[in-house]
Design a protein around this motif. Structure first.
Motif, PDB file in Angstrom:
ATOM      1  N   ASP A   1       0.829  -1.212   0.000  1.00 16.79           N
ATOM      2  CA  ASP A   1       0.000   0.000   0.000  1.00 16.79           C
ATOM      3  C   ASP A   1       0.863   1.260   0.000  1.00 16.79           C
ATOM      4  O   ASP A   1       1.921   1.293   0.646  1.00 16.79           O
ATOM      5  CB  ASP A   1      -0.848   0.050   1.280  1.00 16.79           C
ATOM      6  CG  ASP A   1      -2.072  -0.842   1.205  1.00 16.79           C
ATOM      7  OD1 ASP A   1      -2.290  -1.482   0.160  1.00 16.79           O
ATOM      8  OD2 ASP A   1      -2.811  -0.892   2.206  1.00 16.79           O
TER       9      ASP A   1
ATOM     10  N   GLU B   1      -1.238   6.817   1.217  1.00 15.49           N
ATOM     11  CA  GLU B   1      -2.607   7.292   0.987  1.00 15.49           C
ATOM     12  C   GLU B   1      -3.615   6.132   1.098  1.00 15.49           C
ATOM     13  O   GLU B   1      -4.665   6.265   1.722  1.00 15.49           O
ATOM     14  CB  GLU B   1      -2.650   7.918  -0.414  1.00 15.49           C
ATOM     15  CG  GLU B   1      -3.908   8.677  -0.701  1.00 15.49           C
ATOM     16  CD  GLU B   1      -3.968   9.109  -2.171  1.00 15.49           C
ATOM     17  OE1 GLU B   1      -2.906   9.118  -2.846  1.00 15.49           O
ATOM     18  OE2 GLU B   1      -5.078   9.404  -2.635  1.00 15.49           O
ATOM     19  N   VAL B   2      -3.251   5.005   0.498  1.00 19.15           N
ATOM     20  CA  VAL B   2      -4.155   3.834   0.571  1.00 19.15           C
ATOM     21  C   VAL B   2      -4.278   3.366   2.020  1.00 19.15           C
ATOM     22  O   VAL B   2      -5.373   3.054   2.506  1.00 19.15           O
ATOM     23  CB  VAL B   2      -3.663   2.697  -0.355  1.00 19.15           C
ATOM     24  CG1 VAL B   2      -4.447   1.417  -0.126  1.00 19.15           C
ATOM     25  CG2 VAL B   2      -3.764   3.120  -1.814  1.00 19.15           C
TER      26      VAL B   2
ATOM     27  N   ARG C   1      -7.625   2.949   4.373  1.00 19.67           N
ATOM     28  CA  ARG C   1      -8.034   1.727   5.102  1.00 19.67           C
ATOM     29  C   ARG C   1      -8.385   2.079   6.545  1.00 19.67           C
ATOM     30  O   ARG C   1      -9.344   1.548   7.103  1.00 19.67           O
ATOM     31  CB  ARG C   1      -6.904   0.695   5.075  1.00 19.67           C
ATOM     32  CG  ARG C   1      -6.531   0.245   3.674  1.00 19.67           C
ATOM     33  CD  ARG C   1      -6.050  -1.176   3.699  1.00 19.67           C
ATOM     34  NE  ARG C   1      -5.360  -1.557   2.485  1.00 19.67           N
ATOM     35  CZ  ARG C   1      -5.939  -2.005   1.369  1.00 19.67           C
ATOM     36  NH1 ARG C   1      -7.247  -2.111   1.305  1.00 19.67           N
ATOM     37  NH2 ARG C   1      -5.215  -2.355   0.318  1.00 19.67           N
TER      38      ARG C   1
END
Ligand code: MLT
Length: 264
Positions: free
Chosen positions: A122, A125-126, A130
């Protein structure tokens, strides 16, 4: 069927005979997402679909989840079934688990089918996304998660023309317990990068991706197909993140032809 593995119950379906092929679902789904593959392929192969911990009919302990632990659960299931080597099919999070499994148990892998997944870890940002999704699940339950996920999982044409399929996927998501939702999100956020593993993979590999997948787009599929020696790449037209459900004939045909090359 149920197996007792690492102190919890893992549910699975085991149908057909011959080459054993184990299917791992994505987030936030369960083994029912593979029903078109069980129906179409169990006449030729032994098709095993698994509810990962936190999903479907498996236990969903309220504790830490990791990709390695999912891989260890799979290893325990293979021991339970007395299967020394299998073909593994993983979609998205299921694919992340296959990389974790290959890192630890490569000798048990006869072939890999990496569907709508990616080798990269990831981005920050990802990872933040989450965390935000876990907080939403905690405060508002699975319903907003279903609303967020459906446009990512199914392409616009599927959503317009297949209301039955949209409801089927929504129902599966709404069944997700909070511990499973949040456990998955933490496990995915913490997973290591697997790009350097690609060149170590030496088993026959098929990479598949829906042409409209934006969650794990065709560019990510190409990274895997170019990184794994001899891997084949199939882009499934008219599908987004769930080509096995959106275009089952094309998906099954590609999978069946790959599996036919692996029969011992
Ligand atoms: C999945 O389908 O398993 C997820 O969309 C994967 C992800 O969020 O990275």
């Amino acid at each position: 069927m149920k197996a007792h593995i690492h102190g919890i119950t893992i549910a699975y379906t085991d149908q057909g005979q011959g080459l054993p092929v184990v299917f791992l679902h994505g987030f936030p789904l369960n083994r029912r997402m593979w029903s078109p593959q069980v129906d179409a392929l169990s006449a030729q192969c032994r098709i095993i679909t698994v509810d990962l911990r936190g999903h479907g009919e498996s236990d969903a302990p309220l504790w830490r989840y990791t990709i390695d632990q999912f891989a260890d659960d799979l290893n325990g299931l293979l021991d339970h079934l007395s299967l020394s080597r299998v073909v593994l099919v993983g979609l998205s999070m299921g694919g992340y688990i296959l990389f974790g499994f290959y890192r630890k148990y490569a000798e048990r892998v006869r072939g890999l089918v990496l569907t709508d997944t990616r080798a990269q870890a990831d981005t920050d940002e990802v990872r933040s996304g989450r965390f935000a999704m876990a907080q939403t699940a905690y405060t508002r339950g699975a319903e907003p998660i279903a609303e967020m996920m459906l446009p990512k999982l199914l392409c616009s044409n599927t959503r317009e023309s297949r209301p039955d399929l949209v409801e089927q996927v929504r129902t599966i998501i709404l069944e997700m317990p909070l511990s499973g939702l949040v456990g998955d999100l933490m496990a995915m956020a913490e997973r290591p990068d697997s790009v350097s593993l690609l060149k170590e993979i030496s088993c026959p590999t098929l990479v598949m991706v829906g042409e409209f997948d934006q969650a794990t787009p065709p560019s990510d599929a190409r990274v895997m197909a170019e990184g794994i020696r001899g891997a084949q790449l199939r882009v499934i037209a008219g599908a987004a993140h769930l080509p096995n459900l959106e275009q089952p004939e094309a998906y099954n045909q590609a999978l069946a032809s790959f599996l036919s090359t692996l029969r011992e």
